[in-house]
Design a protein around this motif. Structure first.
Motif, PDB file in Angstrom:
ATOM      1  N   ASN A  84      12.074   4.817   1.504  1.00 16.70           N
ATOM      2  CA  ASN A  84      11.931   5.866   0.505  1.00 16.70           C
ATOM      3  C   ASN A  84      10.740   5.576  -0.379  1.00 16.70           C
ATOM      4  O   ASN A  84      10.459   4.422  -0.698  1.00 16.70           O
ATOM      5  CB  ASN A  84      13.198   5.947  -0.351  1.00 16.70           C
ATOM      6  N   VAL A  85      10.058   6.645  -0.760  1.00 16.23           N
ATOM      7  CA  VAL A  85       8.894   6.481  -1.634  1.00 16.23           C
ATOM      8  C   VAL A  85       9.363   5.863  -2.943  1.00 16.23           C
ATOM      9  O   VAL A  85      10.249   6.395  -3.620  1.00 16.23           O
ATOM     10  CB  VAL A  85       8.201   7.832  -1.873  1.00 16.23           C
ATOM     11  N   THR A  86       8.800   4.701  -3.260  1.00 18.78           N
ATOM     12  CA  THR A  86       9.232   3.927  -4.419  1.00 18.78           C
ATOM     13  C   THR A  86       7.998   3.489  -5.186  1.00 18.78           C
ATOM     14  O   THR A  86       7.031   3.034  -4.561  1.00 18.78           O
ATOM     15  CB  THR A  86       9.987   2.668  -3.960  1.00 18.78           C
ATOM     16  N   PRO A  87       7.982   3.600  -6.505  1.00 17.42           N
ATOM     17  CA  PRO A  87       6.850   3.055  -7.262  1.00 17.42           C
ATOM     18  C   PRO A  87       6.747   1.554  -7.028  1.00 17.42           C
ATOM     19  O   PRO A  87       7.752   0.876  -6.805  1.00 17.42           O
ATOM     20  CB  PRO A  87       7.207   3.355  -8.722  1.00 17.42           C
ATOM     21  N   ARG A  88       5.537   1.067  -7.083  1.00 15.91           N
ATOM     22  CA  ARG A  88       5.255  -0.315  -6.749  1.00 15.91           C
ATOM     23  C   ARG A  88       6.151  -1.310  -7.504  1.00 15.91           C
ATOM     24  O   ARG A  88       6.636  -2.280  -6.939  1.00 15.91           O
ATOM     25  CB  ARG A  88       3.802  -0.584  -7.102  1.00 15.91           C
ATOM     26  N   GLU A  89       6.395  -1.028  -8.776  1.00 14.27           N
ATOM     27  CA  GLU A  89       7.132  -1.981  -9.609  1.00 14.27           C
ATOM     28  C   GLU A  89       8.622  -1.995  -9.246  1.00 14.27           C
ATOM     29  O   GLU A  89       9.318  -2.969  -9.535  1.00 14.27           O
ATOM     30  CB  GLU A  89       6.988  -1.642 -11.092  1.00 14.27           C
ATOM     31  N   ASP A  90       9.113  -0.886  -8.637  1.00 13.95           N
ATOM     32  CA  ASP A  90      10.544  -0.799  -8.366  1.00 13.95           C
ATOM     33  C   ASP A  90      10.909  -1.274  -6.961  1.00 13.95           C
ATOM     34  O   ASP A  90      12.078  -1.242  -6.577  1.00 13.95           O
ATOM     35  CB  ASP A  90      11.019   0.648  -8.542  1.00 13.95           C
ATOM     36  N   ILE A  91       9.895  -1.655  -6.176  1.00 10.47           N
ATOM     37  CA  ILE A  91      10.179  -2.132  -4.826  1.00 10.47           C
ATOM     38  C   ILE A  91      10.998  -3.421  -4.921  1.00 10.47           C
ATOM     39  O   ILE A  91      10.795  -4.227  -5.827  1.00 10.47           O
ATOM     40  CB  ILE A  91       8.859  -2.387  -4.072  1.00 10.47           C
ATOM     41  N   PRO A 138      -0.562  -9.364  -6.034  1.00 18.68           N
ATOM     42  CA  PRO A 138      -1.079  -8.035  -6.354  1.00 18.68           C
ATOM     43  C   PRO A 138      -0.499  -7.465  -7.651  1.00 18.68           C
ATOM     44  O   PRO A 138      -1.016  -6.476  -8.154  1.00 18.68           O
ATOM     45  CB  PRO A 138      -0.654  -7.190  -5.147  1.00 18.68           C
ATOM     46  N   LEU A 139       0.567  -8.074  -8.187  1.00 19.62           N
ATOM     47  CA  LEU A 139       1.193  -7.528  -9.389  1.00 19.62           C
ATOM     48  C   LEU A 139       0.832  -8.309 -10.646  1.00 19.62           C
ATOM     49  O   LEU A 139       1.234  -7.936 -11.747  1.00 19.62           O
ATOM     50  CB  LEU A 139       2.719  -7.488  -9.221  1.00 19.62           C
ATOM     51  N   GLY A 140       0.119  -9.405 -10.492  1.00 18.79           N
ATOM     52  CA  GLY A 140      -0.382 -10.105 -11.654  1.00 18.79           C
ATOM     53  C   GLY A 140       0.657 -10.932 -12.379  1.00 18.79           C
ATOM     54  O   GLY A 140       1.710 -11.261 -11.823  1.00 18.79           O
ATOM     55  N   PRO A 141       0.366 -11.288 -13.637  1.00 22.57           N
ATOM     56  CA  PRO A 141       1.188 -12.269 -14.358  1.00 22.57           C
ATOM     57  C   PRO A 141       2.630 -11.821 -14.598  1.00 22.57           C
ATOM     58  O   PRO A 141       3.470 -12.658 -14.893  1.00 22.57           O
ATOM     59  CB  PRO A 141       0.450 -12.459 -15.677  1.00 22.57           C
ATOM     60  N   LYS A 142       2.934 -10.534 -14.453  1.00 22.57           N
ATOM     61  CA  LYS A 142       4.333 -10.155 -14.650  1.00 22.57           C
ATOM     62  C   LYS A 142       5.179 -10.570 -13.449  1.00 22.57           C
ATOM     63  O   LYS A 142       6.404 -10.546 -13.509  1.00 22.57           O
ATOM     64  CB  LYS A 142       4.468  -8.670 -14.914  1.00 22.57           C
ATOM     65  N   CYS A 171       0.830  -1.202   0.000  1.00 23.76           N
ATOM     66  CA  CYS A 171       0.000   0.000   0.000  1.00 23.76           C
ATOM     67  C   CYS A 171       0.866   1.255   0.000  1.00 23.76           C
ATOM     68  O   CYS A 171       0.373   2.354  -0.228  1.00 23.76           O
ATOM     69  CB  CYS A 171      -0.923   0.018   1.214  1.00 23.76           C
ATOM     70  N   ASN A 172       2.143   1.109   0.293  1.00 25.20           N
ATOM     71  CA  ASN A 172       3.122   2.194   0.250  1.00 25.20           C
ATOM     72  C   ASN A 172       2.897   3.281   1.302  1.00 25.20           C
ATOM     73  O   ASN A 172       3.468   4.363   1.189  1.00 25.20           O
ATOM     74  CB  ASN A 172       3.159   2.842  -1.142  1.00 25.20           C
ATOM     75  N   LYS A 173       2.080   3.006   2.332  1.00 28.00           N
ATOM     76  CA  LYS A 173       1.873   4.021   3.370  1.00 28.00           C
ATOM     77  C   LYS A 173       3.119   4.187   4.227  1.00 28.00           C
ATOM     78  O   LYS A 173       3.449   5.289   4.657  1.00 28.00           O
ATOM     79  CB  LYS A 173       0.713   3.608   4.272  1.00 28.00           C
ATOM     80  N   CYS A 174       3.818   3.085   4.495  1.00 30.55           N
ATOM     81  CA  CYS A 174       4.951   3.136   5.413  1.00 30.55           C
ATOM     82  C   CYS A 174       6.049   4.035   4.863  1.00 30.55           C
ATOM     83  O   CYS A 174       6.647   4.825   5.585  1.00 30.55           O
ATOM     84  CB  CYS A 174       5.477   1.735   5.682  1.00 30.55           C
ATOM     85  N   MET A 175       6.321   3.921   3.567  1.00 34.36           N
ATOM     86  CA  MET A 175       7.410   4.722   3.009  1.00 34.36           C
ATOM     87  C   MET A 175       7.041   6.198   2.966  1.00 34.36           C
ATOM     88  O   MET A 175       7.902   7.055   3.026  1.00 34.36           O
ATOM     89  CB  MET A 175       7.777   4.206   1.618  1.00 34.36           C
TER      90      MET A 175
END
Lengths: 340, 202
Positions: free
Chosen positions: B112-119, B148-152, B99-103
């Motif tokens: 650090n605030v990171t886009p979901r795909e780059d975590i 949560p990220l699907g087939p990728k 959910c990215n609330k912690c960052m």
């Protein structure tokens, strides 16, 4: 801030101690409430009401009743106030303890400005008001002062409690050593021995994480130290954060001063002072936290607030006391002899 | 001469032991790592990649846990040594929902605030000798359904549409670990460098 004409302190100052207890209680209660609200938030976010046990449902209902007047969407809106006195997030304003900023700078060997700025407001307040955090906000102070009262009861029952005194400069060494060790270890070690950080953290662990953590043992140790060795000993002699606040508050603007013409040398101020200062002889110094307990206890209205950058030099015995009257009558006698 | 005889026998037995165990040692060195040890102490998403830097930056304020909706963030206690009071996630108990609330709430640069795909919390690794579809013990697919990220991030094998295969898009949140019904948890989060994402290894 005493009125010069009457020589009496402003009448509200002696009630400030009650306000201080109210503040301490509120801060402590908030630290207990926030983890509980977080638990409630997670139940809301998971739509879990029907899955909860009956006592958890009662808890849910209580928290809902408490927060409903202030929130539309509890899962989201309750994020507005989070954290402890160590580091908090109040409606988007991030505040941190100055010791957290210093400890982190030491541990990482870097100055990370966005975090250092979160300590700016507490630092500025300390520069003006002195070590008020210790007396008015610190959640550990709440427990420590209750502990002091407990030791008074124990003494009334005839049990001995600790009354040793140590060198108050120990805590400055503790601050220096703590920061050096943090720098050497690359971890913010001061956080582990700083009671307000421990209390906030342990309250969270106990309520939202299912059990007290390692810090609680240390905190109980400091309580026993206060009870059995030295009254309020940890704050007086060891606390690294207290040392930092004392240094920052050295040239504070708001101070307590003694009105020597009202003082009768009863020394109740010295007895009540939690930090073992010497208000009776105008010895406040950098470690006074403006807690106003000496103002509240003074029977002759001889303590008041003043705006000065330094303590006034010792004014000698109080004018209503035996010592001063003896000296004074002696002066009178000599004066009368000289006149005759 | 008794001592000399003893020494000779000692040397001989040492040489024998070495000669006997040498093939085993060589085979151990040459063997490929079958399954990297699963990590049960993931850092929260967005954490500094270097764990020493993370420990230096974290002040142990607990804000990340206080905003965590699934309450998955825990804290090291005494067992953590100098990691005391720093956060971790045990996906076997409760996994991150990204959910990215912690960052966002972290006051220091530890998270650090990171886009979901780059975590990068790690990458999932499946033990194909235990996973139900991989040993033909049934059709499960819980990990693929929950991801949560699907087939990728995790998908079924092309040639057997019941067998899950981790893809390189996996960020290691651990939802699959939490949901896995197998008692021995044949899926776990490992360091990204030790993960196996070759999709169709036979």
């Amino acid at each position: 801030m005493s009125s010069a004409t009457t020589g009496k302190p402003f009448f509200l100052w002696r009630h400030l101690n009650k306000l201080r207890w109210l503040t301490l209680t509120l801060v402590f209660a908030t630290l207990l409430l926030l983890p509980a609200l977080h638990l409630y938030q997670t139940y809301v976010a998971a739509h879990a009401y029907d899955l909860l046990a009956p006592d958890e449902q009662r808890f849910y209902d209580t928290m809902e009743a408490l927060s409903a007047p202030f929130t539309n969407d509890p899962a989201k809106d309750l994020d507005a106030v989070k954290g402890t006195t160590w580091s908090a997030n109040l409606f988007g304003l991030k505040l941190s303890d100055p010791l957290a900023a210093l400890g982190q700078a030491a541990a990482g060997h870097t100055l990370y400005l966005p975090f250092l700025l979160t300590a700016l407001i507490p630092v500025l307040l300390t520069l003006v008001l002195g070590r008020v955090f210790c007396g008015w906000i610190c959640p550990a102070t709440f427990v420590y002062e209750l502990n002091t009262n407990f030791s008074v009861w124990l003494r009334r029952l005839g049990l001995k409690t600790g009354t040793r005194r140590f060198d108050r400069r120990i805590k400055y060494a503790a601050l220096g050593v703590g920061l050096l060790l943090s720098a050497a270890a690359g971890a913010v070690l001061v956080a582990g021995v700083y009671p307000p950080a421990i209390v906030g953290r342990e309250a969270y662990y106990a309520i939202a994480q299912g059990g007290l953590g390692a810090g609680s043992v240390f905190f109980v140790g400091t309580l026993l130290f206060d009870l059995l060795v030295a009254r309020r000993g940890f704050c007086r002699y060891v606390c690294p954060g207290g040392a930092l606040y004392s240094l920052l508050g050295r040239f504070r603007l708001v101070r307590i001063r003694r009105l020597v013409e009202n003082c009768n040398d009863c020394a109740k101020c010295n007895a009540v002072c939690e930090f073992a200062l010497d208000p009776l002889h105008d010895g406040f110094g950098q470690e006074c936290n403006n807690c106003a307990a000496c103002i509240a206890v003074c029977p002759t209205e001889a303590m008041t607030f003043t705006l000065r950058l330094a303590d006034i030099p010792p004014q000698g015995p109080g004018h209503l006391g035996h010592q001063y009257r003896k000296q004074h009558s002696g002066d009178n006698a000599r004066h009368q002899q000289a006149v005759a | 001469m008794q001592r000399r005889g003893f020494l000779v026998r000692l040397a001989a037995s040492a040489a024998t032991t070495a000669a006997v165990t040498l093939p085993y040692g060589i085979s151990r060195l040459l063997a490929p790592p079958v399954l990297a040890a699963a990590r049960t102490h993931l850092r929260p998403p967005g954490a500094l990649a270097d764990d020493r830097a993370f420990v230096a930056a974290c002040i142990g304020c607990g804000l990340c846990a206080e905003v965590c909706p699934p309450r998955c963030i825990r804290f090291f206690q005494r067992e953590g040594g100098d990691l005391l009071n720093t956060p971790y996630i045990n996906p076997e108990a409760k996994a991150c929902i990204l959910c990215n609330k912690c960052m966002q709430v972290c006051p220091t640069a530890a998270l650090n605030v990171t886009p979901r795909e780059d975590i990068d919390m790690g990458i999932a690794q499946i033990d194909r000798s235990a996973c139900y579809p991989w040993v033909d013990r049934g059709i499960c697919g819980a990990c693929v359904s929950i991801c949560p990220l699907g087939p990728k991030a995790i998908d079924f094998a092309l040639w057997n549409q019941y067998r899950p295969v981790v893809q390189s898009g996996c960020v290691g949140c651990g939802q699959c670990v939490e949901v896995c019904p197998h008692p021995s948890l044949p899926i776990g989060i490992v360091e990204r460098s030790r993960g196996t994402v070759t999709p169709h290894r036979i």
